[in-house]
Design a protein around this motif. Structure first.
Motif, PDB file in Angstrom:
ATOM      1  N   MET A  93       0.828  -1.185   0.000  1.00 16.20           N
ATOM      2  CA  MET A  93       0.000   0.000   0.000  1.00 16.20           C
ATOM      3  C   MET A  93       0.876   1.254   0.000  1.00 16.20           C
ATOM      4  SD  MET A  93      -3.173  -0.700   0.051  1.00 16.20           S
ATOM      5  CE  MET A  93      -3.998  -2.247   0.045  1.00 16.20           C
ATOM      6  N   ALA A  94       0.316   2.302  -0.552  1.00 19.51           N
ATOM      7  CA  ALA A  94       0.945   3.617  -0.514  1.00 19.51           C
ATOM      8  C   ALA A  94      -0.128   4.615  -0.100  1.00 19.51           C
ATOM      9  CB  ALA A  94       1.515   3.986  -1.877  1.00 19.51           C
ATOM     10  N   TYR A  95       0.299   5.622   0.615  1.00 19.23           N
ATOM     11  CA  TYR A  95      -0.637   6.617   1.123  1.00 19.23           C
ATOM     12  C   TYR A  95      -0.229   7.995   0.632  1.00 19.23           C
ATOM     13  CZ  TYR A  95      -1.953   2.693   3.933  1.00 19.23           C
ATOM     14  OH  TYR A  95      -2.349   1.442   4.313  1.00 19.23           O
ATOM     15  N   VAL A  96      -1.238   8.828   0.401  1.00 19.36           N
ATOM     16  CA  VAL A  96      -1.019  10.195  -0.039  1.00 19.36           C
ATOM     17  C   VAL A  96      -1.752  11.104   0.940  1.00 19.36           C
ATOM     18  CG1 VAL A  96      -1.547  11.870  -1.849  1.00 19.36           C
ATOM     19  CG2 VAL A  96      -0.718   9.601  -2.474  1.00 19.36           C
ATOM     20  N   TYR A  97      -1.021  12.093   1.455  1.00 24.52           N
ATOM     21  CA  TYR A  97      -1.603  13.094   2.347  1.00 24.52           C
ATOM     22  C   TYR A  97      -1.764  14.384   1.549  1.00 24.52           C
ATOM     23  CZ  TYR A  97      -1.762  16.869   5.699  1.00 24.52           C
ATOM     24  OH  TYR A  97      -2.105  18.009   6.369  1.00 24.52           O
ATOM     25  N   VAL A  98      -2.965  14.941   1.594  1.00 22.65           N
ATOM     26  CA  VAL A  98      -3.275  16.171   0.867  1.00 22.65           C
ATOM     27  C   VAL A  98      -3.692  17.238   1.872  1.00 22.65           C
ATOM     28  CG1 VAL A  98      -4.710  17.204  -0.937  1.00 22.65           C
ATOM     29  CG2 VAL A  98      -4.109  14.766  -1.071  1.00 22.65           C
ATOM     30  N   ASN A  99      -3.098  18.405   1.777  1.00 25.80           N
ATOM     31  CA  ASN A  99      -3.476  19.563   2.575  1.00 25.80           C
ATOM     32  C   ASN A  99      -3.998  20.627   1.616  1.00 25.80           C
ATOM     33  OD1 ASN A  99      -3.548  21.163   5.058  1.00 25.80           O
ATOM     34  ND2 ASN A  99      -1.908  22.345   4.140  1.00 25.80           N
ATOM     35  N   LEU A 100      -5.259  21.026   1.787  1.00 24.45           N
ATOM     36  CA  LEU A 100      -5.901  21.993   0.893  1.00 24.45           C
ATOM     37  C   LEU A 100      -6.299  23.249   1.655  1.00 24.45           C
ATOM     38  CD1 LEU A 100      -8.366  19.471  -0.766  1.00 24.45           C
ATOM     39  CD2 LEU A 100      -6.345  20.427  -1.854  1.00 24.45           C
ATOM     40  N   LEU A 101      -5.805  24.385   1.206  1.00 24.25           N
ATOM     41  CA  LEU A 101      -6.214  25.681   1.746  1.00 24.25           C
ATOM     42  C   LEU A 101      -7.127  26.320   0.707  1.00 24.25           C
ATOM     43  CD1 LEU A 101      -2.706  26.753   2.981  1.00 24.25           C
ATOM     44  CD2 LEU A 101      -4.635  26.122   4.429  1.00 24.25           C
ATOM     45  N   VAL A 102      -8.398  26.230   0.923  1.00 24.36           N
ATOM     46  CA  VAL A 102      -9.379  26.682  -0.070  1.00 24.36           C
ATOM     47  C   VAL A 102      -9.500  28.198  -0.048  1.00 24.36           C
ATOM     48  CG1 VAL A 102     -11.775  26.524  -0.821  1.00 24.36           C
ATOM     49  CG2 VAL A 102     -10.631  24.511   0.125  1.00 24.36           C
ATOM     50  N   GLU A 103      -9.303  28.796  -1.219  1.00 27.45           N
ATOM     51  CA  GLU A 103      -9.445  30.238  -1.388  1.00 27.45           C
ATOM     52  C   GLU A 103     -10.613  30.569  -2.310  1.00 27.45           C
ATOM     53  OE1 GLU A 103      -5.542  31.144  -2.835  1.00 27.45           O
ATOM     54  OE2 GLU A 103      -4.651  31.081  -0.832  1.00 27.45           O
ATOM     55  N   ASN A 104     -11.024  29.614  -3.126  1.00 23.20           N
ATOM     56  CA  ASN A 104     -12.136  29.800  -4.055  1.00 23.20           C
ATOM     57  C   ASN A 104     -13.094  28.614  -3.918  1.00 23.20           C
ATOM     58  OD1 ASN A 104     -13.855  29.886  -6.298  1.00 23.20           O
ATOM     59  ND2 ASN A 104     -12.327  30.939  -7.543  1.00 23.20           N
ATOM     60  N   PRO A 105     -14.111  28.747  -3.070  1.00 20.58           N
ATOM     61  CA  PRO A 105     -15.034  27.640  -2.825  1.00 20.58           C
ATOM     62  C   PRO A 105     -15.761  27.140  -4.074  1.00 20.58           C
ATOM     63  CG  PRO A 105     -15.293  29.324  -1.140  1.00 20.58           C
ATOM     64  CD  PRO A 105     -14.388  29.890  -2.202  1.00 20.58           C
ATOM     65  N   ASP A 106     -16.078  28.030  -5.006  1.00 21.34           N
ATOM     66  CA  ASP A 106     -16.785  27.607  -6.226  1.00 21.34           C
ATOM     67  C   ASP A 106     -15.901  26.693  -7.080  1.00 21.34           C
ATOM     68  OD1 ASP A 106     -19.039  29.037  -5.498  1.00 21.34           O
ATOM     69  OD2 ASP A 106     -18.439  30.823  -6.635  1.00 21.34           O
ATOM     70  N   THR A 107     -14.627  27.048  -7.200  1.00 21.10           N
ATOM     71  CA  THR A 107     -13.707  26.203  -7.960  1.00 21.10           C
ATOM     72  C   THR A 107     -13.491  24.881  -7.239  1.00 21.10           C
ATOM     73  OG1 THR A 107     -12.634  28.173  -8.842  1.00 21.10           O
ATOM     74  CG2 THR A 107     -11.431  26.108  -9.056  1.00 21.10           C
ATOM     75  N   MET A 108     -13.433  24.904  -5.903  1.00 20.59           N
ATOM     76  CA  MET A 108     -13.284  23.657  -5.151  1.00 20.59           C
ATOM     77  C   MET A 108     -14.499  22.763  -5.355  1.00 20.59           C
ATOM     78  SD  MET A 108     -11.565  21.583  -3.345  1.00 20.59           S
ATOM     79  CE  MET A 108     -10.133  22.489  -2.842  1.00 20.59           C
ATOM     80  N   ALA A 109     -15.668  23.342  -5.436  1.00 27.01           N
ATOM     81  CA  ALA A 109     -16.880  22.553  -5.696  1.00 27.01           C
ATOM     82  C   ALA A 109     -16.804  21.887  -7.067  1.00 27.01           C
ATOM     83  CB  ALA A 109     -18.118  23.439  -5.596  1.00 27.01           C
ATOM     84  N   ALA A 110     -16.295  22.605  -8.060  1.00 31.69           N
ATOM     85  CA  ALA A 110     -16.126  22.028  -9.400  1.00 31.69           C
ATOM     86  C   ALA A 110     -15.107  20.900  -9.369  1.00 31.69           C
ATOM     87  CB  ALA A 110     -15.706  23.115 -10.393  1.00 31.69           C
ATOM     88  N   TYR A 111     -14.039  21.075  -8.590  1.00 33.91           N
ATOM     89  CA  TYR A 111     -13.026  20.023  -8.443  1.00 33.91           C
ATOM     90  C   TYR A 111     -13.636  18.780  -7.794  1.00 33.91           C
ATOM     91  CZ  TYR A 111      -9.241  17.349  -6.400  1.00 33.91           C
ATOM     92  OH  TYR A 111      -8.422  16.323  -6.021  1.00 33.91           O
ATOM     93  N   ARG A 112     -14.395  18.975  -6.750  1.00 28.70           N
ATOM     94  CA  ARG A 112     -14.994  17.836  -6.036  1.00 28.70           C
ATOM     95  C   ARG A 112     -15.881  16.999  -6.955  1.00 28.70           C
ATOM     96  NH1 ARG A 112     -15.900  21.157  -0.701  1.00 28.70           N
ATOM     97  NH2 ARG A 112     -14.140  20.413   0.504  1.00 28.70           N
ATOM     98  N   GLU A 113     -16.530  17.648  -7.903  1.00 35.68           N
ATOM     99  CA  GLU A 113     -17.387  16.916  -8.846  1.00 35.68           C
ATOM    100  C   GLU A 113     -16.580  15.938  -9.696  1.00 35.68           C
ATOM    101  OE1 GLU A 113     -19.841  19.517 -11.177  1.00 35.68           O
ATOM    102  OE2 GLU A 113     -20.669  20.488  -9.399  1.00 35.68           O
ATOM    103  N   LYS A 114     -15.322  16.235  -9.934  1.00 31.38           N
ATOM    104  CA  LYS A 114     -14.483  15.396 -10.792  1.00 31.38           C
ATOM    105  C   LYS A 114     -13.498  14.528 -10.005  1.00 31.38           C
ATOM    106  CE  LYS A 114     -14.686  18.467 -14.719  1.00 31.38           C
ATOM    107  NZ  LYS A 114     -13.980  18.826 -15.928  1.00 31.38           N
ATOM    108  N   ALA A 115     -13.228  14.879  -8.771  1.00 31.45           N
ATOM    109  CA  ALA A 115     -12.177  14.214  -8.001  1.00 31.45           C
ATOM    110  C   ALA A 115     -12.472  12.736  -7.759  1.00 31.45           C
ATOM    111  CB  ALA A 115     -11.962  14.930  -6.673  1.00 31.45           C
ATOM    112  N   GLY A 116     -13.706  12.395  -7.463  1.00 34.03           N
ATOM    113  CA  GLY A 116     -14.051  11.001  -7.183  1.00 34.03           C
ATOM    114  C   GLY A 116     -13.738  10.081  -8.343  1.00 34.03           C
ATOM    115  N   ALA A 117     -14.122  10.486  -9.533  1.00 34.82           N
ATOM    116  CA  ALA A 117     -13.862   9.660 -10.721  1.00 34.82           C
ATOM    117  C   ALA A 117     -12.360   9.562 -10.991  1.00 34.82           C
ATOM    118  CB  ALA A 117     -14.579  10.237 -11.932  1.00 34.82           C
ATOM    119  N   ALA A 118     -11.635  10.658 -10.749  1.00 34.72           N
ATOM    120  CA  ALA A 118     -10.181  10.653 -10.954  1.00 34.72           C
ATOM    121  C   ALA A 118      -9.503   9.677 -10.003  1.00 34.72           C
ATOM    122  CB  ALA A 118      -9.627  12.064 -10.763  1.00 34.72           C
ATOM    123  N   LEU A 119      -9.935   9.666  -8.760  1.00 30.90           N
ATOM    124  CA  LEU A 119      -9.365   8.739  -7.781  1.00 30.90           C
ATOM    125  C   LEU A 119      -9.753   7.303  -8.094  1.00 30.90           C
ATOM    126  CD1 LEU A 119     -10.020  10.859  -4.590  1.00 30.90           C
ATOM    127  CD2 LEU A 119      -7.780  10.317  -5.580  1.00 30.90           C
TER     128      LEU A 119
END
Length: 93
Positions: free
Chosen positions: A1-27
């Motif tokens: 197994m390998a693990y990835v730690y992500v730290n996100l400092l959100v500055e644009n909530p609308d863009t983060m919402a657009a990212y979240r819509e695509k992130a699941g399929a990417a993962l």
């Protein structure tokens, strides 16, 4: 197994919402599992830069994690995350 730690400092909530819509399929494409996603983090020892949303991902191996971050078909998705604020991604494995 390998693990990835992500730290996100959100500055644009609308863009983060657009990212979240695509992130699941990417993962999912690279067999990743989200182990933890927390809206905040607390440093309990030592010092570090700002923290925001903390995410811990699990991949089958290091190659799968690297394939996810380097996948040419996902560059638009990764660009959305970068445009949403500051992010740091650390491979543990």
């Amino acid at each position: 197994m390998a693990y990835v730690y992500v730290n996100l400092l959100v500055e644009n909530p609308d863009t983060m919402a657009a990212y979240r819509e695509k992130a699941g399929a990417a993962l999912q494409k690279h067999g990743a599992t989200v182990l933890v996603s927390a809206p905040s983090q607390t440093v309990i020892e030592g010092r570090r830069d700002e923290t925001g949303i903390g995410v811990l991902l699990e991949f089958a191996d290091v190659d799968a994690a690297k394939a996810w971050i380097n996948d040419p078909e996902l560059q638009e998705t990764h660009a959305l995350r970068r445009s949403a604020g500051k992010s740091a991604i650390t491979l543990l494995g």
